[in-house]
Design a protein around this motif. Sequence first.
Motif, PDB file in Angstrom:
ATOM      1  N   MET A  42       0.828  -1.075   0.018  1.00 28.52           N
ATOM      2  CA  MET A  42       0.055  -0.101  -0.002  1.00 28.52           C
ATOM      3  C   MET A  42       0.896   1.397   0.025  1.00 28.52           C
ATOM      4  SD  MET A  42      -3.039  -0.977   2.453  1.00 28.52           S
ATOM      5  CE  MET A  42      -2.039  -1.028   4.163  1.00 28.52           C
ATOM      6  N   LYS A  43       0.502   2.229  -0.696  1.00 30.29           N
ATOM      7  CA  LYS A  43       1.223   3.394  -0.841  1.00 30.29           C
ATOM      8  C   LYS A  43       0.192   4.602  -0.928  1.00 30.29           C
ATOM      9  CE  LYS A  43       5.093   1.774  -3.727  1.00 30.29           C
ATOM     10  NZ  LYS A  43       5.963   1.988  -4.745  1.00 30.29           N
ATOM     11  N   ALA A  44       0.531   5.752  -0.170  1.00 28.14           N
ATOM     12  CA  ALA A  44      -0.488   6.680  -0.133  1.00 28.14           C
ATOM     13  C   ALA A  44       0.423   8.052   0.147  1.00 28.14           C
ATOM     14  CB  ALA A  44      -1.294   6.553   1.200  1.00 28.14           C
ATOM     15  N   THR A  45      -0.463   9.273  -0.457  1.00 29.98           N
ATOM     16  CA  THR A  45       0.339  10.425  -0.099  1.00 29.98           C
ATOM     17  C   THR A  45      -0.849  11.401   0.178  1.00 29.98           C
ATOM     18  OG1 THR A  45       1.997   9.888  -1.861  1.00 29.98           O
ATOM     19  CG2 THR A  45       1.705  12.374  -1.351  1.00 29.98           C
ATOM     20  N   ALA A  46      -0.502  12.283   1.274  1.00 29.30           N
ATOM     21  CA  ALA A  46      -1.658  13.211   1.537  1.00 29.30           C
ATOM     22  C   ALA A  46      -0.782  14.583   1.462  1.00 29.30           C
ATOM     23  CB  ALA A  46      -2.091  12.755   2.771  1.00 29.30           C
ATOM     24  N   SER A  47      -1.629  15.493   1.117  1.00 27.40           N
ATOM     25  CA  SER A  47      -1.010  16.804   1.145  1.00 27.40           C
ATOM     26  C   SER A  47      -2.226  17.774   2.087  1.00 27.40           C
ATOM     27  CB  SER A  47      -0.539  17.333  -0.054  1.00 27.40           C
ATOM     28  OG  SER A  47      -1.529  17.273  -0.941  1.00 27.40           O
ATOM     29  N   GLY A  48      -1.527  19.050   2.341  1.00 23.95           N
ATOM     30  CA  GLY A  48      -2.163  19.997   2.997  1.00 23.95           C
ATOM     31  C   GLY A  48      -2.846  19.462   4.296  1.00 23.95           C
ATOM     32  N   GLY A  50      -4.947  16.970   4.169  1.00 21.49           N
ATOM     33  CA  GLY A  50      -5.714  15.759   3.783  1.00 21.49           C
ATOM     34  C   GLY A  50      -5.206  14.361   4.853  1.00 21.49           C
ATOM     35  N   ARG A  51      -5.920  13.357   4.659  1.00 22.18           N
ATOM     36  CA  ARG A  51      -5.629  12.324   5.646  1.00 22.18           C
ATOM     37  C   ARG A  51      -5.601  10.939   4.774  1.00 22.18           C
ATOM     38  NH1 ARG A  51      -9.890  13.294  10.500  1.00 22.18           N
ATOM     39  NH2 ARG A  51      -9.103  15.521  11.163  1.00 22.18           N
ATOM     40  N   VAL A  52      -5.087   9.805   5.346  1.00 22.82           N
ATOM     41  CA  VAL A  52      -4.884   8.689   4.612  1.00 22.82           C
ATOM     42  C   VAL A  52      -5.098   7.729   5.537  1.00 22.82           C
ATOM     43  CG1 VAL A  52      -3.305   7.113   3.273  1.00 22.82           C
ATOM     44  CG2 VAL A  52      -2.971   9.616   3.043  1.00 22.82           C
ATOM     45  N   TYR A  53      -6.070   6.999   5.336  1.00 22.76           N
ATOM     46  CA  TYR A  53      -6.676   5.621   6.130  1.00 22.76           C
ATOM     47  C   TYR A  53      -6.188   4.337   5.409  1.00 22.76           C
ATOM     48  CZ  TYR A  53      -8.941   9.213   8.843  1.00 22.76           C
ATOM     49  OH  TYR A  53      -9.319  10.318   9.524  1.00 22.76           O
ATOM     50  N   GLN A  54      -5.339   3.398   5.734  1.00 20.38           N
ATOM     51  CA  GLN A  54      -5.146   2.475   4.928  1.00 20.38           C
ATOM     52  C   GLN A  54      -5.138   1.005   5.958  1.00 20.38           C
ATOM     53  OE1 GLN A  54      -1.220   3.261   3.245  1.00 20.38           O
ATOM     54  NE2 GLN A  54      -2.218   3.235   1.181  1.00 20.38           N
ATOM     55  N   ALA A  55      -5.642  -0.013   5.587  1.00 25.23           N
ATOM     56  CA  ALA A  55      -5.511  -1.280   6.213  1.00 25.23           C
ATOM     57  C   ALA A  55      -5.588  -2.412   5.431  1.00 25.23           C
ATOM     58  CB  ALA A  55      -6.924  -1.201   7.190  1.00 25.23           C
ATOM     59  N   GLY A  56      -4.984  -3.412   6.069  1.00 22.32           N
ATOM     60  CA  GLY A  56      -4.803  -4.612   5.341  1.00 22.32           C
ATOM     61  C   GLY A  56      -6.219  -5.660   5.650  1.00 22.32           C
ATOM     62  N   ARG A  57      -6.848  -5.277   6.622  1.00 23.63           N
ATOM     63  CA  ARG A  57      -7.982  -5.719   7.093  1.00 23.63           C
ATOM     64  C   ARG A  57      -8.914  -5.127   7.713  1.00 23.63           C
ATOM     65  NH1 ARG A  57      -8.168 -11.512   9.313  1.00 23.63           N
ATOM     66  NH2 ARG A  57     -10.509 -10.713   9.633  1.00 23.63           N
ATOM     67  N   ASP A  58      -9.758  -5.164   8.627  1.00 23.97           N
ATOM     68  CA  ASP A  58     -10.882  -4.370   9.248  1.00 23.97           C
ATOM     69  C   ASP A  58     -10.284  -2.981   9.585  1.00 23.97           C
ATOM     70  OD1 ASP A  58     -12.362  -6.463   8.910  1.00 23.97           O
ATOM     71  OD2 ASP A  58     -12.372  -7.104  11.198  1.00 23.97           O
ATOM     72  N   GLN A  59     -10.930  -2.067   9.450  1.00 26.10           N
ATOM     73  CA  GLN A  59     -10.461  -0.867   9.782  1.00 26.10           C
ATOM     74  C   GLN A  59     -11.704   0.090  10.694  1.00 26.10           C
ATOM     75  OE1 GLN A  59      -9.503   2.610   6.920  1.00 26.10           O
ATOM     76  NE2 GLN A  59      -7.530   2.398   7.894  1.00 26.10           N
ATOM     77  N   HIS A  60     -11.658   0.560  11.811  1.00 29.19           N
ATOM     78  CA  HIS A  60     -12.679   1.166  12.415  1.00 29.19           C
ATOM     79  C   HIS A  60     -11.969   2.561  12.654  1.00 29.19           C
ATOM     80  CE1 HIS A  60     -14.896  -2.387  12.779  1.00 29.19           C
ATOM     81  NE2 HIS A  60     -13.545  -3.183  13.393  1.00 29.19           N
ATOM     82  N   ILE A  61     -12.689   3.573  12.326  1.00 23.50           N
ATOM     83  CA  ILE A  61     -12.459   5.012  12.233  1.00 23.50           C
ATOM     84  C   ILE A  61     -13.266   5.743  13.463  1.00 23.50           C
ATOM     85  CG2 ILE A  61     -11.668   7.304  11.251  1.00 23.50           C
ATOM     86  CD1 ILE A  61     -10.843   5.500   8.997  1.00 23.50           C
ATOM     87  N   SER A  62     -13.079   6.477  14.347  1.00 20.10           N
ATOM     88  CA  SER A  62     -14.098   7.068  14.975  1.00 20.10           C
ATOM     89  C   SER A  62     -13.371   8.527  15.223  1.00 20.10           C
ATOM     90  CB  SER A  62     -14.377   6.507  16.339  1.00 20.10           C
ATOM     91  OG  SER A  62     -14.782   5.212  16.311  1.00 20.10           O
ATOM     92  N   GLU A  63     -14.088   9.575  14.764  1.00 16.39           N
ATOM     93  CA  GLU A  63     -13.828  11.004  14.799  1.00 16.39           C
ATOM     94  C   GLU A  63     -14.767  11.876  15.380  1.00 16.39           C
ATOM     95  OE1 GLU A  63     -11.998  12.538  11.174  1.00 16.39           O
ATOM     96  OE2 GLU A  63     -11.098  10.544  10.754  1.00 16.39           O
TER      97      GLU A  63
END
Length: 63
Positions: A42-48, A50-63
């Motif tokens: 997995m590769k990701a780039t965020a700028s400013g 921005g946010r990047v969320y990556q997961a190989g399996r389950d992902q739970h995000i609470s904001e």
Amino acid sequence: MRLQQILREDPLLENELRRLLDGELTPALPADEGERIGSLLMKATASGSGRVYQAGRDQHISE
């Protein structure tokens, strides 16, 4: 992390490690765990702001 360090120090060990994983260790896993074996890049780039969320399996995000 230790395996990464060992492979960086001696890249020729990669083939032997792959043979060990594929030929010995993976077949010894229970069936449901053996199905999860694979590669993931997995590769990701965020700028400013921005946010990047990556997961190989389950992902739970609470904001």
